[in-house]
Write an enzyme that holds these catalytic residues in place. Sequence first.
Site, PDB file in Angstrom:
ATOM      1  N   VAL A   1       0.829  -1.200   0.000  1.00 36.13           N
ATOM      2  CA  VAL A   1       0.000   0.000   0.000  1.00 36.13           C
ATOM      3  C   VAL A   1       0.867   1.254   0.000  1.00 36.13           C
ATOM      4  O   VAL A   1       1.842   1.349   0.743  1.00 36.13           O
ATOM      5  CB  VAL A   1      -0.903   0.024   1.255  1.00 36.13           C
ATOM      6  CG1 VAL A   1      -1.809   1.240   1.257  1.00 36.13           C
ATOM      7  CG2 VAL A   1      -1.713  -1.252   1.358  1.00 36.13           C
ATOM      8  N   CYS A   2       0.482   2.223  -0.831  1.00 37.72           N
ATOM      9  CA  CYS A   2       1.107   3.541  -0.794  1.00 37.72           C
ATOM     10  C   CYS A   2       0.282   4.387   0.182  1.00 37.72           C
ATOM     11  O   CYS A   2      -0.767   4.925  -0.162  1.00 37.72           O
ATOM     12  CB  CYS A   2       1.110   4.171  -2.181  1.00 37.72           C
ATOM     13  SG  CYS A   2       1.798   5.834  -2.185  1.00 37.72           S
ATOM     14  N   LEU A   3       0.749   4.461   1.401  1.00 38.82           N
ATOM     15  CA  LEU A   3       0.026   5.141   2.470  1.00 38.82           C
ATOM     16  C   LEU A   3       0.974   6.160   3.096  1.00 38.82           C
ATOM     17  O   LEU A   3       1.930   5.776   3.779  1.00 38.82           O
ATOM     18  CB  LEU A   3      -0.439   4.106   3.495  1.00 38.82           C
ATOM     19  CG  LEU A   3      -1.429   4.524   4.558  1.00 38.82           C
ATOM     20  CD1 LEU A   3      -2.740   5.008   3.940  1.00 38.82           C
ATOM     21  CD2 LEU A   3      -1.708   3.361   5.500  1.00 38.82           C
TER      22      LEU A   3
END
EC number: 2.3.2.23
Length: 153
Positions: free
Chosen positions: A85-87
Site C-alpha cells: 500500500v502507498c500510504l
Amino acid sequence: MTASKRVAKELEDLQKELPKYLRNLCSEEDNVLVWHALLLPERPPYNLKAFRLCISFPREYPFQPPTVKFTTRIYHPNVDRDGRVCLPIISKKNWKASTRTCQVLEALNMLVNQPEPGQPVRLELAEQLTQDPELFDQMAQEFTLQFGVDRPS
C-alpha cells in the site's frame, strides 16, 4: 519499551474497541510483530466484500513504520499487484514514533474508501479512475466480487 511490548499493548487496546471496519484482528501465534485482520470498507465498490491484511512491525518500531500489505487482491490505484500500500502516514519521510497503529488502520480504511489518484502505485488504475470513473468502478466491483472475502455478519 521494546517493540514487542508496545505492539502487544496496541493490539490489546485495539481488540478492546475494534473499529467497525475491522474484524478478526490478531497477531501470529508466535510473533506479536505480525498482525492479521479483515478490512471491511464502507463504500462501493469495496463494501461488497472484505479484504485480508497483514501488518508487519520492524524490531525498531516505533522508530520505523510498520508495513501494510493486502493478502487479498484488490483493484486499487494505491495498492500494487503484490498488495503493498502507498500510504503516506507510513512512509519513512512522514513517519512519527508517536503514530499509533489505530491511526495507520484508520488512514488505510479512508484510502480504500476514497482512492487517491494523485499518489498512485498503479498509474494505469489512477488514469482510469480520473478519465473513466464508471469503468473504474465496474472493474473494481468485478475484481472485488471475484477476489474479495465474504464479509462476516
